[in-house]
Design a protein around this motif. Structure first.
Motif, PDB file in Angstrom:
ATOM      1  N   GLY A   1      -6.956   8.532  -6.404  1.00  0.00           N
ATOM      2  CA  GLY A   1      -6.467   7.864  -5.211  1.00  0.00           C
ATOM      3  C   GLY A   1      -5.380   8.681  -4.549  1.00  0.00           C
ATOM      4  N   ILE A   2      -4.962   8.207  -3.391  1.00  0.00           N
ATOM      5  CA  ILE A   2      -3.903   8.875  -2.628  1.00  0.00           C
ATOM      6  C   ILE A   2      -2.814   7.854  -2.341  1.00  0.00           C
ATOM      7  CG2 ILE A   2      -3.327  10.015  -0.448  1.00  0.00           C
ATOM      8  CD1 ILE A   2      -6.160  11.159  -0.441  1.00  0.00           C
ATOM      9  N   VAL A   3      -1.569   8.243  -2.613  1.00  0.00           N
ATOM     10  CA  VAL A   3      -0.440   7.372  -2.315  1.00  0.00           C
ATOM     11  C   VAL A   3      -0.301   7.280  -0.802  1.00  0.00           C
ATOM     12  CG1 VAL A   3       2.053   7.046  -2.555  1.00  0.00           C
ATOM     13  CG2 VAL A   3       0.738   8.015  -4.455  1.00  0.00           C
ATOM     14  N   ILE A   4      -0.390   6.056  -0.268  1.00  0.00           N
ATOM     15  CA  ILE A   4      -0.281   5.880   1.184  1.00  0.00           C
ATOM     16  C   ILE A   4       1.021   5.201   1.588  1.00  0.00           C
ATOM     17  CG2 ILE A   4      -2.770   5.943   1.594  1.00  0.00           C
ATOM     18  CD1 ILE A   4      -2.683   2.869   1.850  1.00  0.00           C
ATOM     19  N   GLU A   5       1.740   4.639   0.583  1.00  0.00           N
ATOM     20  CA  GLU A   5       3.027   4.017   0.878  1.00  0.00           C
ATOM     21  C   GLU A   5       3.847   3.970  -0.404  1.00  0.00           C
ATOM     22  OE1 GLU A   5       4.816   0.028   3.072  1.00  0.00           O
ATOM     23  OE2 GLU A   5       2.758  -0.003   2.340  1.00  0.00           O
ATOM     24  N   ALA A   6       5.140   4.236  -0.275  1.00  0.00           N
ATOM     25  CA  ALA A   6       6.061   4.157  -1.408  1.00  0.00           C
ATOM     26  C   ALA A   6       7.157   3.157  -1.065  1.00  0.00           C
ATOM     27  CB  ALA A   6       6.659   5.530  -1.707  1.00  0.00           C
ATOM     28  N   LYS A   7       7.247   2.107  -1.888  1.00  0.00           N
ATOM     29  CA  LYS A   7       8.295   1.105  -1.716  1.00  0.00           C
ATOM     30  C   LYS A   7       9.286   1.269  -2.863  1.00  0.00           C
ATOM     31  CE  LYS A   7       5.241  -2.227   0.527  1.00  0.00           C
ATOM     32  NZ  LYS A   7       4.584  -3.529   0.389  1.00  0.00           N
ATOM     33  N   GLU A   8      10.270   0.408  -2.901  1.00  0.00           N
ATOM     34  CA  GLU A   8      11.303   0.526  -3.929  1.00  0.00           C
ATOM     35  C   GLU A   8      10.725   0.426  -5.339  1.00  0.00           C
ATOM     36  OE1 GLU A   8      15.400  -1.689  -5.321  1.00  0.00           O
ATOM     37  OE2 GLU A   8      14.788  -1.815  -3.217  1.00  0.00           O
ATOM     38  N   ASP A   9       9.819  -0.534  -5.561  1.00  0.00           N
ATOM     39  CA  ASP A   9       9.297  -0.767  -6.909  1.00  0.00           C
ATOM     40  C   ASP A   9       7.806  -0.492  -7.072  1.00  0.00           C
ATOM     41  OD1 ASP A   9      11.823  -1.634  -7.831  1.00  0.00           O
ATOM     42  OD2 ASP A   9      11.446  -3.658  -7.065  1.00  0.00           O
ATOM     43  N   THR A  10       7.105  -0.203  -5.970  1.00  0.00           N
ATOM     44  CA  THR A  10       5.654  -0.019  -6.054  1.00  0.00           C
ATOM     45  C   THR A  10       5.181   1.154  -5.200  1.00  0.00           C
ATOM     46  OG1 THR A  10       5.214  -1.507  -4.192  1.00  0.00           O
ATOM     47  CG2 THR A  10       5.224  -2.492  -6.408  1.00  0.00           C
ATOM     48  N   PHE A  11       3.993   1.625  -5.545  1.00  0.00           N
ATOM     49  CA  PHE A  11       3.262   2.572  -4.715  1.00  0.00           C
ATOM     50  C   PHE A  11       2.010   1.854  -4.229  1.00  0.00           C
ATOM     51  CE2 PHE A  11       5.285   5.603  -7.722  1.00  0.00           C
ATOM     52  CZ  PHE A  11       5.987   6.352  -6.804  1.00  0.00           C
ATOM     53  N   THR A  12       1.630   2.066  -2.982  1.00  0.00           N
ATOM     54  CA  THR A  12       0.342   1.593  -2.494  1.00  0.00           C
ATOM     55  C   THR A  12      -0.599   2.787  -2.566  1.00  0.00           C
ATOM     56  OG1 THR A  12       1.426   0.021  -1.029  1.00  0.00           O
ATOM     57  CG2 THR A  12      -0.892   0.512  -0.585  1.00  0.00           C
ATOM     58  N   ILE A  13      -1.688   2.602  -3.294  1.00  0.00           N
ATOM     59  CA  ILE A  13      -2.631   3.697  -3.538  1.00  0.00           C
ATOM     60  C   ILE A  13      -3.997   3.314  -2.999  1.00  0.00           C
ATOM     61  CG2 ILE A  13      -3.706   5.148  -5.298  1.00  0.00           C
ATOM     62  CD1 ILE A  13      -1.244   4.638  -7.042  1.00  0.00           C
ATOM     63  N   ASP A  14      -4.600   4.237  -2.254  1.00  0.00           N
ATOM     64  CA  ASP A  14      -5.934   4.049  -1.688  1.00  0.00           C
ATOM     65  C   ASP A  14      -6.927   4.794  -2.569  1.00  0.00           C
ATOM     66  OD1 ASP A  14      -8.241   3.842  -0.206  1.00  0.00           O
ATOM     67  OD2 ASP A  14      -7.332   4.495   1.682  1.00  0.00           O
TER      68      ASP A  14
END
Length: 83
Positions: free
Chosen positions: A42-55
């Motif tokens: 997958g590809i990281v599309i967003e990085a938040k304080e506690d999580t990564f959003t991965i596609d």
């Protein structure tokens, strides 16, 4: 050519799921060992304080693909008799 984009393949993963020495940023490619035993990418599309959003969709999923083809020659093959 690469299928439709599937929203369910975009997931939030807790940062704690990754080793602390892994430096992930938006655009990073990740591999995860699924419970099925397969490795998924997958590809990281967003990085938040506690999580990564991965596609986990293929990068070209849902994209229009246009091929340009140049025919260089046409070869005709005569059928042969088979025994």
């Amino acid at each position: 050519a690469f299928g439709q984009h599937i929203d369910d393949l975009v997931v939030e993963v807790p940062k704690e799921a990754f080793r602390p020495d892994v430096n992930l940023v938006v655009g990073s490619r990740v591999s995860i060992n699924a419970t099925s035993g397969k490795t998924v990418y997958g590809i990281v599309i967003e990085a938040k304080e506690d999580t990564f959003t991965i596609d986990f969709n293929h990068p070209l999923a849902g994209k229009k693909i246009i091929f340009t083809v140049t025919v260089v020659s046409i070869v005709t093959v005569e059928p042969t008799e088979s025994n």
